[in-house]
Motif scaffolding. Structure first.
Motif, PDB file in Angstrom:
ATOM      1  N   LEU A 108      23.504 -29.720  10.631  1.00 41.36           N
ATOM      2  CA  LEU A 108      22.374 -28.892  10.897  1.00 41.36           C
ATOM      3  C   LEU A 108      21.032 -29.127   8.960  1.00 41.36           C
ATOM      4  CD1 LEU A 108      21.516 -25.200  11.946  1.00 41.36           C
ATOM      5  CD2 LEU A 108      21.211 -25.526   9.616  1.00 41.36           C
ATOM      6  N   ALA A 109      19.844 -28.624   9.414  1.00 45.65           N
ATOM      7  CA  ALA A 109      19.149 -28.685   7.647  1.00 45.65           C
ATOM      8  C   ALA A 109      18.048 -28.110   8.308  1.00 45.65           C
ATOM      9  CB  ALA A 109      18.676 -30.308   7.756  1.00 45.65           C
ATOM     10  N   LEU A 110      17.919 -26.993   7.213  1.00 45.91           N
ATOM     11  CA  LEU A 110      16.191 -26.405   7.680  1.00 45.91           C
ATOM     12  C   LEU A 110      15.178 -27.374   6.590  1.00 45.91           C
ATOM     13  CD1 LEU A 110      17.253 -23.044   6.678  1.00 45.91           C
ATOM     14  CD2 LEU A 110      17.103 -24.475   9.521  1.00 45.91           C
ATOM     15  N   TRP A 111      13.972 -27.000   7.418  1.00 45.65           N
ATOM     16  CA  TRP A 111      12.224 -27.171   6.397  1.00 45.65           C
ATOM     17  C   TRP A 111      11.909 -26.176   6.539  1.00 45.65           C
ATOM     18  CZ3 TRP A 111       9.220 -32.181   8.126  1.00 45.65           C
ATOM     19  CH2 TRP A 111       7.773 -31.735   7.222  1.00 45.65           C
ATOM     20  N   CYS A 112      12.165 -25.472   5.179  1.00 50.77           N
ATOM     21  CA  CYS A 112      11.290 -23.768   4.812  1.00 50.77           C
ATOM     22  C   CYS A 112       9.916 -24.035   3.781  1.00 50.77           C
ATOM     23  CB  CYS A 112      12.196 -23.514   3.738  1.00 50.77           C
ATOM     24  SG  CYS A 112      13.663 -23.525   4.282  1.00 50.77           S
ATOM     25  N   THR A 113       9.345 -23.135   4.643  1.00 44.72           N
ATOM     26  CA  THR A 113       7.496 -23.065   3.656  1.00 44.72           C
ATOM     27  C   THR A 113       8.267 -21.678   3.320  1.00 44.72           C
ATOM     28  OG1 THR A 113       7.121 -24.545   5.142  1.00 44.72           O
ATOM     29  CG2 THR A 113       5.327 -23.430   3.837  1.00 44.72           C
ATOM     30  N   TYR A 114       7.867 -21.760   1.572  1.00 44.68           N
ATOM     31  CA  TYR A 114       7.061 -20.538   1.236  1.00 44.68           C
ATOM     32  C   TYR A 114       5.508 -20.391   1.100  1.00 44.68           C
ATOM     33  CZ  TYR A 114       6.317 -16.819  -2.525  1.00 44.68           C
ATOM     34  OH  TYR A 114       5.921 -15.778  -3.117  1.00 44.68           O
ATOM     35  N   HIS A 115       5.013 -18.589   1.835  1.00 46.24           N
ATOM     36  CA  HIS A 115       3.728 -18.790   1.831  1.00 46.24           C
ATOM     37  C   HIS A 115       3.598 -17.175   0.889  1.00 46.24           C
ATOM     38  CE1 HIS A 115       3.707 -20.997   5.406  1.00 46.24           C
ATOM     39  NE2 HIS A 115       4.925 -20.807   5.866  1.00 46.24           N
ATOM     40  N   PRO A 116       2.738 -17.303   0.204  1.00 46.15           N
ATOM     41  CA  PRO A 116       2.543 -16.636  -0.876  1.00 46.15           C
ATOM     42  C   PRO A 116       1.906 -15.091   0.195  1.00 46.15           C
ATOM     43  CG  PRO A 116       2.549 -18.319  -2.336  1.00 46.15           C
ATOM     44  CD  PRO A 116       2.873 -18.575  -0.321  1.00 46.15           C
ATOM     45  N   GLY A 117       1.948 -14.247  -0.353  1.00 46.47           N
ATOM     46  CA  GLY A 117       1.457 -13.211   0.059  1.00 46.47           C
ATOM     47  C   GLY A 117       1.536 -12.470   1.859  1.00 46.47           C
ATOM     48  N   GLN A 118       3.093 -13.668   2.354  1.00 44.34           N
ATOM     49  CA  GLN A 118       3.343 -12.829   3.629  1.00 44.34           C
ATOM     50  C   GLN A 118       4.818 -12.383   3.765  1.00 44.34           C
ATOM     51  OE1 GLN A 118       1.651 -13.130   6.341  1.00 44.34           O
ATOM     52  NE2 GLN A 118       0.287 -13.962   5.081  1.00 44.34           N
ATOM     53  N   THR A 119       5.046 -12.446   2.195  1.00 42.71           N
ATOM     54  CA  THR A 119       6.933 -12.557   1.897  1.00 42.71           C
ATOM     55  C   THR A 119       7.034 -12.057   0.166  1.00 42.71           C
ATOM     56  OG1 THR A 119       9.045 -12.469   2.449  1.00 42.71           O
ATOM     57  CG2 THR A 119       7.812 -14.829   1.633  1.00 42.71           C
ATOM     58  N   PRO A 120       7.425 -11.033   0.070  1.00 48.04           N
ATOM     59  CA  PRO A 120       7.941 -10.878  -1.748  1.00 48.04           C
ATOM     60  C   PRO A 120       8.497 -12.342  -2.252  1.00 48.04           C
ATOM     61  CG  PRO A 120       8.075  -8.972  -0.567  1.00 48.04           C
ATOM     62  CD  PRO A 120       8.144  -9.589   0.649  1.00 48.04           C
ATOM     63  N   TYR A 121       8.337 -12.545  -3.141  1.00 47.52           N
ATOM     64  CA  TYR A 121       8.919 -13.729  -3.580  1.00 47.52           C
ATOM     65  C   TYR A 121      10.495 -13.776  -3.733  1.00 47.52           C
ATOM     66  CZ  TYR A 121       9.930 -16.822  -7.172  1.00 47.52           C
ATOM     67  OH  TYR A 121      10.811 -17.997  -8.371  1.00 47.52           O
ATOM     68  N   ASP A 122      10.787 -12.736  -4.316  1.00 44.78           N
ATOM     69  CA  ASP A 122      12.196 -12.262  -4.817  1.00 44.78           C
ATOM     70  C   ASP A 122      13.114 -12.566  -3.672  1.00 44.78           C
ATOM     71  OD1 ASP A 122      11.978 -12.399  -7.393  1.00 44.78           O
ATOM     72  OD2 ASP A 122      11.286 -10.160  -7.215  1.00 44.78           O
ATOM     73  N   ARG A 123      12.402 -12.073  -2.431  1.00 45.72           N
ATOM     74  CA  ARG A 123      12.763 -12.072  -0.547  1.00 45.72           C
ATOM     75  C   ARG A 123      13.464 -13.557  -0.738  1.00 45.72           C
ATOM     76  NH1 ARG A 123      10.389  -8.222   4.427  1.00 45.72           N
ATOM     77  NH2 ARG A 123      11.064  -6.999   2.208  1.00 45.72           N
ATOM     78  N   PHE A 124      12.604 -13.464  -0.922  1.00 41.65           N
ATOM     79  CA  PHE A 124      12.287 -15.420  -0.904  1.00 41.65           C
ATOM     80  C   PHE A 124      13.276 -16.427  -1.112  1.00 41.65           C
ATOM     81  CE2 PHE A 124      10.955 -20.380  -0.155  1.00 41.65           C
ATOM     82  CZ  PHE A 124      10.985 -20.277   1.340  1.00 41.65           C
ATOM     83  N   LEU A 125      13.788 -16.064  -2.803  1.00 44.23           N
ATOM     84  CA  LEU A 125      14.340 -17.358  -3.194  1.00 44.23           C
ATOM     85  C   LEU A 125      16.135 -16.524  -3.718  1.00 44.23           C
ATOM     86  CD1 LEU A 125      14.443 -18.913  -5.706  1.00 44.23           C
ATOM     87  CD2 LEU A 125      14.441 -16.667  -7.442  1.00 44.23           C
ATOM     88  N   ALA A 126      15.671 -15.581  -2.811  1.00 44.78           N
ATOM     89  CA  ALA A 126      17.900 -14.864  -2.600  1.00 44.78           C
ATOM     90  C   ALA A 126      18.350 -15.256  -1.380  1.00 44.78           C
ATOM     91  CB  ALA A 126      17.403 -13.018  -2.084  1.00 44.78           C
TER      92      ALA A 126
END
Length: 291
Positions: A108-126
């Motif tokens: 299993l693998a994930l292709w993840c995208t960070y979307h600024p303004g849609q989720t807090p940065y610290d939450r995504f990084l965690a």
């Protein structure tokens, strides 16, 4: 048979509303969600039964799949099938991550995208750090808009070095050399995304060893060519698989041009084509052809 399948069912609902997203979103009704679940389960059952083939599966939903339990369960179950080399999905990583402990991290693998303004940065990084702790293969990316540059720099600085940070050229955005250099400092492979690749008449693996499948089982060579090759569930697609040139003028999406035989991307991403992870280290480099 070795076959890569890009599956896109009817799911179109997303928990984000990114203004730059090219996908037409809707609010799926209960009936539409039930239809998506049934279509996904049908596809998963087909994949599980194809034990004489070697399959690689990438889920590319219009919406966000991993907030739905049936996507999490399907990826987990398929990851334990010995004839499935890779099962991956594109995600905004807004979902919970505890379910990944039950999946096979070698598959299993994930292709993840960070979307600024849609989720807090610290939450995504965690969540990224949790993926590292769980031993999950994943890449992280961002759309290369000027207002995203600082967030991208922060991500590159705070993600582990082995996690590849990719940058997608923003749709409709033109980059001068100075702007392109800023993004290439973060993603050495950004030149591949900077401009569409001329593809008309060029050899492409799609339609031969790579196919696109929708929720009804209709098979096409890729998401961007509408001509049908047959149906997955009656097996009619198999006789249509053969080498064929691209019928389009240009290809500007990574999940399309990565399969062009005129580009070296199968070597660049060896072992990680579906999850967009370069071979070797996260800072793998290549001489980009920007046709």
């Amino acid at each position: 048979m070795d076959l890569t399948l890009l599956y896109r069912g009817p799911l179109a609902s997303c928990d984000y509303d990114c203004p730059y997203c090219p996908f037409a979103k809707r609010r799926d009704s209960r009936e539409q969600l039930r239809a998506d679940r049934a279509a996904l389960e049908r596809f998963a059952a087909w994949a599980a039964e194809r034990t004489t083939d070697r399959l690689s599966l990438l889920f590319t939903p219009w919406g966000e799949g991993l907030v739905r339990s049936w996507y999490r369960r399907t990826l987990t179950e398929l990851s334990h099938q010995s004839h499935i080399r890779r099962v991956a999905i594109q995600t905004n990583l807004s979902c919970r991550t505890d379910w990944l402990a039950d999946a096979d991290p070698d598959t299993l693998a994930l292709w993840c995208t960070y979307h600024p303004g849609q989720t807090p940065y610290d939450r995504f990084l965690a969540k990224c750090r949790e993926l590292v702790r769980l031993g999950v293969r994943f890449s992280v990316g961002i759309v290369g808009l000027p207002e995203h540059l600082e967030a991208a720099r922060r991500l590159r600085a705070e993600l582990p070095p082995h996690v590849y940070l990719w940058v997608n050229a923003a749709e409709g955005h033109t980059y001068d050399d100075a702007q392109a250099d800023l993004w290439t400092e973060l993603d050495p492979l950004f030149p591949y995304s900077r401009r569409p690749h001329a593809s008309a008449g060029l050899p492409c693996r799609t339609g031969e060893s790579v196919i696109s499948v929708d929720g009804d089982g209709t098979v096409r060579r890729c998401h961007f060519v509408r001509a049908e090759l047959g149906n997955l569930y009656d097996g009619s697609y198999r006789t249509a698989l053969r080498p064929r040139p691209c019928p389009l003028t240009a290809c500007d999406c990574h999940i399309g041009y990565v399969h062009l035989e005129t580009l070296p991307l199968y070597d660049v991403f060896a072992g990680g084509v579906l999850e967009r992870i370069p071979a070797g280290t996260a800072t793998a480099t290549a001489t980009a052809t920007t046709g």
